[in-house]
Design an enzyme around this catalytic site. Structure first.
Site, PDB file in Angstrom:
ATOM      1  N   ARG A  47       0.824  -1.212   0.000  1.00 15.97           N
ATOM      2  CA  ARG A  47       0.000   0.000   0.000  1.00 15.97           C
ATOM      3  C   ARG A  47       0.864   1.271   0.000  1.00 15.97           C
ATOM      4  NH1 ARG A  47      -2.652  -0.184   4.541  1.00 15.97           N
ATOM      5  NH2 ARG A  47      -2.124   1.876   5.304  1.00 15.97           N
ATOM      6  N   TYR A 100     -15.000  14.745 -17.132  1.00 14.16           N
ATOM      7  CA  TYR A 100     -15.490  13.368 -17.128  1.00 14.16           C
ATOM      8  C   TYR A 100     -16.649  13.213 -16.128  1.00 14.16           C
ATOM      9  CZ  TYR A 100     -15.292   8.304 -16.940  1.00 14.16           C
ATOM     10  OH  TYR A 100     -15.602   6.975 -16.996  1.00 14.16           O
ATOM     11  N   ASP A 171      -6.815  17.628 -16.430  1.00 13.09           N
ATOM     12  CA  ASP A 171      -6.957  16.233 -16.841  1.00 13.09           C
ATOM     13  C   ASP A 171      -6.519  16.167 -18.301  1.00 13.09           C
ATOM     14  OD1 ASP A 171      -7.878  13.793 -17.863  1.00 13.09           O
ATOM     15  OD2 ASP A 171      -9.548  13.697 -16.454  1.00 13.09           O
ATOM     16  N   LYS A 196      -6.742   4.823 -20.455  1.00 12.75           N
ATOM     17  CA  LYS A 196      -7.000   5.230 -21.845  1.00 12.75           C
ATOM     18  C   LYS A 196      -5.698   5.195 -22.664  1.00 12.75           C
ATOM     19  CE  LYS A 196     -11.086   5.936 -20.092  1.00 12.75           C
ATOM     20  NZ  LYS A 196     -11.510   7.236 -19.596  1.00 12.75           N
TER      21      LYS A 196
HETATM   22  C1  LIG Z   1     -12.049   7.708 -18.383  1.00 12.66           C
HETATM   23  C2  LIG Z   1     -11.722   9.062 -17.906  1.00 12.66           C
HETATM   24  C3  LIG Z   1     -11.569   9.327 -16.536  1.00 12.66           C
HETATM   25  C4  LIG Z   1     -11.801   8.259 -15.489  1.00 12.66           C
HETATM   26  O1  LIG Z   1     -10.829   7.273 -15.591  1.00 12.66           O
HETATM   27  P1  LIG Z   1     -11.076   5.750 -15.079  1.00 12.66           P
HETATM   28  O2  LIG Z   1      -9.739   5.138 -15.314  1.00 12.66           O
HETATM   29  O3  LIG Z   1     -12.181   5.191 -15.901  1.00 12.66           O
HETATM   30  O4  LIG Z   1     -11.442   5.855 -13.646  1.00 12.66           O
HETATM   31  C5  LIG Z   1     -11.218  10.604 -16.154  1.00 12.66           C
HETATM   32  N1  LIG Z   1     -11.029  11.577 -17.066  1.00 12.66           N
HETATM   33  C6  LIG Z   1     -11.179  11.360 -18.378  1.00 12.66           C
HETATM   34  C7  LIG Z   1     -10.974  12.472 -19.339  1.00 12.66           C
HETATM   35  C8  LIG Z   1     -11.519  10.096 -18.854  1.00 12.66           C
HETATM   36  O5  LIG Z   1     -11.693   9.893 -20.161  1.00 12.66           O
END
Ligand SMILES: *Cc1c(COP(=O)(O)O)cnc(C)c1O
Length: 381
Positions: A47, A100, A171, A196
């Site tokens: 952790r 998101y 982000d 992603k």
């Molecule tokens: C998918 C996504 C998230 C969330 O990510 P997870 O790995 O699904 O928790 C946050 N921001 C953006 C722009 C995303 O496309």
């Protein structure tokens, strides 16, 4: 980034070993002290830290031009850890509607904990000065945004934030560090859903927060406390994904631009959202803050009816009908029916997303094959 071997072998394996250990044996109390005081590299408990995870953290930091990076279980864990680390009751958070969807739910939790939240439309990004308050602690944006690829001027946000000493968090999942380096544009933290484009193969979930050493320490404290450390196997998959990241990002952007340009002129397509199109309202700012392309995701409206959008998606043969983005395969979905499903009804359409809006994430297929697939499917509409 040549490093000492992670293993007891004399030479270094070409791949970071997957260290699947929860805990580590101490040779002596002196070794325990040296590890605890940071005098030697060492590990205690998963952790806290893990060598496989640590290796991939260094690689993501390098991509973003950051001093260090925290890797955690998902992109939403990264967003939530960021809010929990810096926001207290009474602080104001400025956040864009176009972030998101799950952030909306996290914001409800933050409100319950006493955080004051201001929601802005990304297209009003330049009007941030009208909304900023003395207690604004953080401005949180996504650029390009999900799903309408709206562009926010990061350097302009930095100027606004400096008026009240607020943090800027970006982000960067849609742009990826291949096209955009928010830290260089003035952001304090860069967040990724590494699920992603960084991972890129639809086989792992992970989040990343890249920044300087001080922020790394603060975020590490949160992760160690709440237990959002990534498992070593996913970290290894992520490291493998990173080996081809730049090639993939380059090809995705080429495919996305070609599809956006093709769709822009198509009579059955009502609107196209992609910052690489000259007519797009985000084009100018995107040209300033992105390089070598505009990312792999676009959105568009198929005629004016959801039935047509569904028929179009059902007719595709190369592009897959699935959520997520930034992966080897091209993926398409109707955000209203998928990624935005858990939002309150009025939030699903108020900010420009239509019932017939389609989000398309370009994969690595041959460009001609993708254009032919769009063409044959649109003929059936
Ligand atoms: C998918 C996504 C998230 C969330 O990510 P997870 O790995 O699904 O928790 C946050 N921001 C953006 C722009 C995303 O496309």
């Amino acid at each position: 980034m040549r490093k000492k071997p992670l293993t007891p072998y004399g030479n270094r394996p070409m791949v970071t070993p997957i260290v699947n250990a929860v805990n580590y044996e101490y040779d002596s109390f002196e070794v325990l002290r040296q590890i605890t005081d940071g005098e030697i590299d060492g590990y205690t408990y998963h952790r806290d830290d893990n060598p496989t995870v640590r290796a991939v953290e260094k690689k993501v930091a390098l991509l973003e031009g950051a001093e260090d990076c925290i890797i955690c279980t998902t992109g939403m864990a990264a967003c939530t850890m960021t809010f929990l680390t810096y926001l207290s009751a009474g602080d104001n958070l400025i956040i864009f509607h176009d972030v998101y969807g799950a952030n909306y739910k996290v914001a409800l939790i933050l409100e319950r904990l006493g955080v004051d939240i201001t929601w802005l439309d990304a297209r009003d990004g330049q009007k941030t000065s009208d909304y900023i308050k003395p207690n604004t602690k953080m401005i949180f944006c996504e650029t390009p945004s999900n799903p309408l690829c709206k562009v926010v001027d990061i350097a302009a946000l930095r100027k606004e934030a400096d008026k009240v000493g607020a943090m800027v968090v970006v982000d960067n999942t849609f742009a990826t560090p291949y096209h955009q380096k928010p830290l260089q544009l003035g952001a304090d933290l860069v967040i990724h859903s590494a699920t992603k484009g960084l991972g890129g193969h639809n086989d792992l979930m992970a989040g990343a927060i890249a920044s300087n050493k001080e922020h790394y320490e603060l975020l590490w404290f949160t992760r160690q406390a709440i237990g959002t450390t990534l498992d070593a196997y996913s970290a290894s998959l992520l490291e493998r994904g990173l080996k081809t990241f730049e090639m993939r990002a380059e090809k995705m952007a080429v495919n996305a631009l070609a599809m956006a340009q093709y769709l822009e002129g198509h009579p059955k397509i009502a609107r196209v959202f992609y910052p690489g199109l000259k007519k797009d309202p985000g084009y100018e700012v995107a040209c300033r803050q992105m390089k070598d392309g505009f990312g792999g995701v676009l959105a568009f409206d198929v005629t004016d009816s959801q039935e047509d959008a569904k028929k179009f998606i059902n007719s595709l043969e190369v592009i897959y009908h699935a959520v997520s983005l930034g992966s080897t395969e091209s993926l398409i979905c109707i955000p209203y029916l998928t990624t935005m499903l858990y939002l309150p009804e009025e939030r699903r359409t108020t900010f420009g997303v239509g019932l017939n809006t389609v989000r398309l994430s370009a994969g690595l297929e041959k460009t001609d094959a993708l254009l032919a697939d769009l063409e044959q499917a649109l003929q059936k509409v």
